[in-house]
Scaffold this motif. Structure first.
Motif, short mmCIF file in Angstrom:
data_model
loop_
_atom_site.label_atom_id
_atom_site.label_comp_id
_atom_site.label_asym_id
_atom_site.label_seq_id
_atom_site.Cartn_x
_atom_site.Cartn_y
_atom_site.Cartn_z
N LEU A 162 2.04 -5.59 -9.19
CA LEU A 162 2.99 -4.83 -8.37
C LEU A 162 2.25 -3.87 -7.43
CD1 LEU A 162 5.94 -4.28 -7.76
CD2 LEU A 162 5.99 -2.70 -9.68
N ILE A 163 1.20 -3.24 -7.92
CA ILE A 163 0.42 -2.34 -7.06
C ILE A 163 -0.21 -3.10 -5.90
CG2 ILE A 163 -1.73 -0.98 -6.99
CD1 ILE A 163 -0.92 0.17 -9.73
N VAL A 164 -0.79 -4.25 -6.18
CA VAL A 164 -1.39 -5.06 -5.10
C VAL A 164 -0.32 -5.49 -4.11
CG1 VAL A 164 -2.50 -7.28 -4.61
CG2 VAL A 164 -3.40 -5.81 -6.42
N HIS A 165 0.83 -5.89 -4.61
CA HIS A 165 1.93 -6.27 -3.72
C HIS A 165 2.33 -5.12 -2.80
CE1 HIS A 165 6.23 -6.72 -2.70
NE2 HIS A 165 5.84 -7.94 -2.40
N ARG A 166 2.47 -3.92 -3.38
CA ARG A 166 2.85 -2.76 -2.55
C ARG A 166 1.75 -2.41 -1.55
NH1 ARG A 166 7.29 -2.69 -1.36
NH2 ARG A 166 6.86 -0.72 -0.38
N GLY A 197 7.48 9.32 7.61
CA GLY A 197 7.27 10.43 8.54
C GLY A 197 7.21 11.77 7.86
N ASP A 198 7.18 11.82 6.54
CA ASP A 198 7.10 13.07 5.77
C ASP A 198 5.62 13.43 5.63
OD1 ASP A 198 7.28 15.19 4.05
OD2 ASP A 198 8.14 14.05 2.40
N ARG A 199 5.19 14.53 6.23
CA ARG A 199 3.79 14.93 6.19
C ARG A 199 3.47 15.90 5.06
NH1 ARG A 199 1.12 11.33 8.99
NH2 ARG A 199 2.10 10.93 10.96
N ARG A 255 0.07 -2.56 4.19
CA ARG A 255 -0.87 -3.05 5.18
C ARG A 255 -0.15 -3.80 6.30
NH1 ARG A 255 -6.47 -4.03 4.89
NH2 ARG A 255 -7.11 -5.62 6.35
N ARG A 256 0.95 -4.47 5.96
CA ARG A 256 1.68 -5.26 6.94
C ARG A 256 2.79 -4.47 7.64
NH1 ARG A 256 2.77 -9.57 2.60
NH2 ARG A 256 0.71 -10.40 2.28
N SER A 257 3.16 -3.32 7.08
CA SER A 257 4.29 -2.55 7.61
C SER A 257 3.92 -1.84 8.90
CB SER A 257 4.74 -1.51 6.59
OG SER A 257 5.23 -2.14 5.45
N PRO A 258 4.92 -1.59 9.75
CA PRO A 258 4.65 -0.79 10.95
C PRO A 258 4.22 0.62 10.56
CG PRO A 258 6.90 -1.64 10.95
CD PRO A 258 6.28 -2.03 9.65
N ARG A 259 3.35 1.21 11.34
CA ARG A 259 2.88 2.58 11.08
C ARG A 259 3.50 3.52 12.10
NH1 ARG A 259 -1.59 -0.62 9.84
NH2 ARG A 259 -2.44 -0.18 7.79
N ARG A 260 3.75 4.72 11.66
CA ARG A 260 4.26 5.74 12.57
C ARG A 260 3.13 6.28 13.43
NH1 ARG A 260 9.53 6.38 12.25
NH2 ARG A 260 10.45 6.13 10.21
N THR A 261 3.43 6.47 14.69
CA THR A 261 2.44 7.05 15.59
C THR A 261 2.59 8.56 15.58
OG1 THR A 261 3.92 6.96 17.50
CG2 THR A 261 2.54 5.02 17.09
N PRO A 262 1.58 9.30 16.04
CA PRO A 262 1.70 10.77 16.07
C PRO A 262 2.87 11.25 16.93
CG PRO A 262 -0.58 10.12 16.39
CD PRO A 262 0.23 8.86 16.40
N TRP A 266 -1.41 7.40 -4.71
CA TRP A 266 -1.77 6.97 -3.37
C TRP A 266 -0.61 6.23 -2.71
CZ3 TRP A 266 -2.57 2.11 -1.08
CH2 TRP A 266 -3.20 2.15 0.16
N LEU A 267 0.07 5.37 -3.46
CA LEU A 267 1.21 4.63 -2.90
C LEU A 267 2.37 5.56 -2.56
CD1 LEU A 267 1.16 1.48 -5.20
CD2 LEU A 267 0.70 1.54 -2.74
N VAL A 268 2.61 6.57 -3.39
CA VAL A 268 3.66 7.56 -3.10
C VAL A 268 3.32 8.29 -1.80
CG1 VAL A 268 4.67 9.75 -3.87
CG2 VAL A 268 4.46 7.83 -5.47
N ARG A 269 2.07 8.67 -1.66
CA ARG A 269 1.63 9.35 -0.44
C ARG A 269 1.82 8.46 0.79
NH1 ARG A 269 1.37 13.58 2.46
NH2 ARG A 269 -0.49 13.83 3.71
N ARG A 270 1.44 7.19 0.67
CA ARG A 270 1.61 6.25 1.78
C ARG A 270 3.09 6.07 2.12
NH1 ARG A 270 -2.39 2.58 3.58
NH2 ARG A 270 -0.71 2.16 5.04
#
Length: 149
Positions: A36-40, A146-148, A45-52, A136-140
């Protein structure tokens, strides 16, 4: 090299068997947790990332749903592992006391203590990296929303 691998495999199997009846359960929960961790991780890795600037940098990536999906299950599995190890410890110590009650000493009694230690070690060794990776996954997931904080 083959002899070394064969010896390592047989030693690992003997160690696993000496851990007692809860070792297969601990192994199954561990494998489920890390799959499950590897899947997440791959999903992030494939998800869109938020820009600044607050937009999304999709670079052709697909959206894979809620970034926090599966994190509660990861948390539950990480919590279960040390408890299974503790349960194995209690079982091993109880077997040791049962043997002592019948006057058995030495190697047979030490086997129960060894079982207790092995299950505890395996449960904790599987859980500790899982705790770090869960954090680490919770932080990601928070960053993906968008929660900093």
């Amino acid at each position: 090299m083959n002899a070394l691998m064969s010896q390592l495999g047989s030693q690992t199997a003997a160690w696993f068997a000496a851990g007692g009846p809860l070792m297969p359960a601990i192994l199954a929960v561990s494998l489920s947790l890390y799959a499950l961790i590897v899947h997440r991780m791959l999903t992030f890795r494939r998800s869109p990332r938020r820009t600044p600037q607050g937009g999304e940098d999709d670079r052709g990536a697909e959206t894979y749903g809620d970034p926090s999906a599966g994190l509660s299950l990861i948390h539950a599995l990480v919590s279960i592992l040390p408890l299974l190890g503790l349960l194995g410890s209690v079982g091993g110590i109880m077997r040791t006391f049962d043997l002592a009650a019948f006057g058995v000493r030495g190697h047979a009694a030490a086997k129960g203590v060894g079982e207790a230690l092995i299950t505890t070690e395996f449960g904790l060794a599987a859980a500790v990296p899982g705790i770090v990776l869960h954090w680490w996954l919770v932080r990601r997931a928070r960053l993906a929303r968008g929660d900093r904080s």
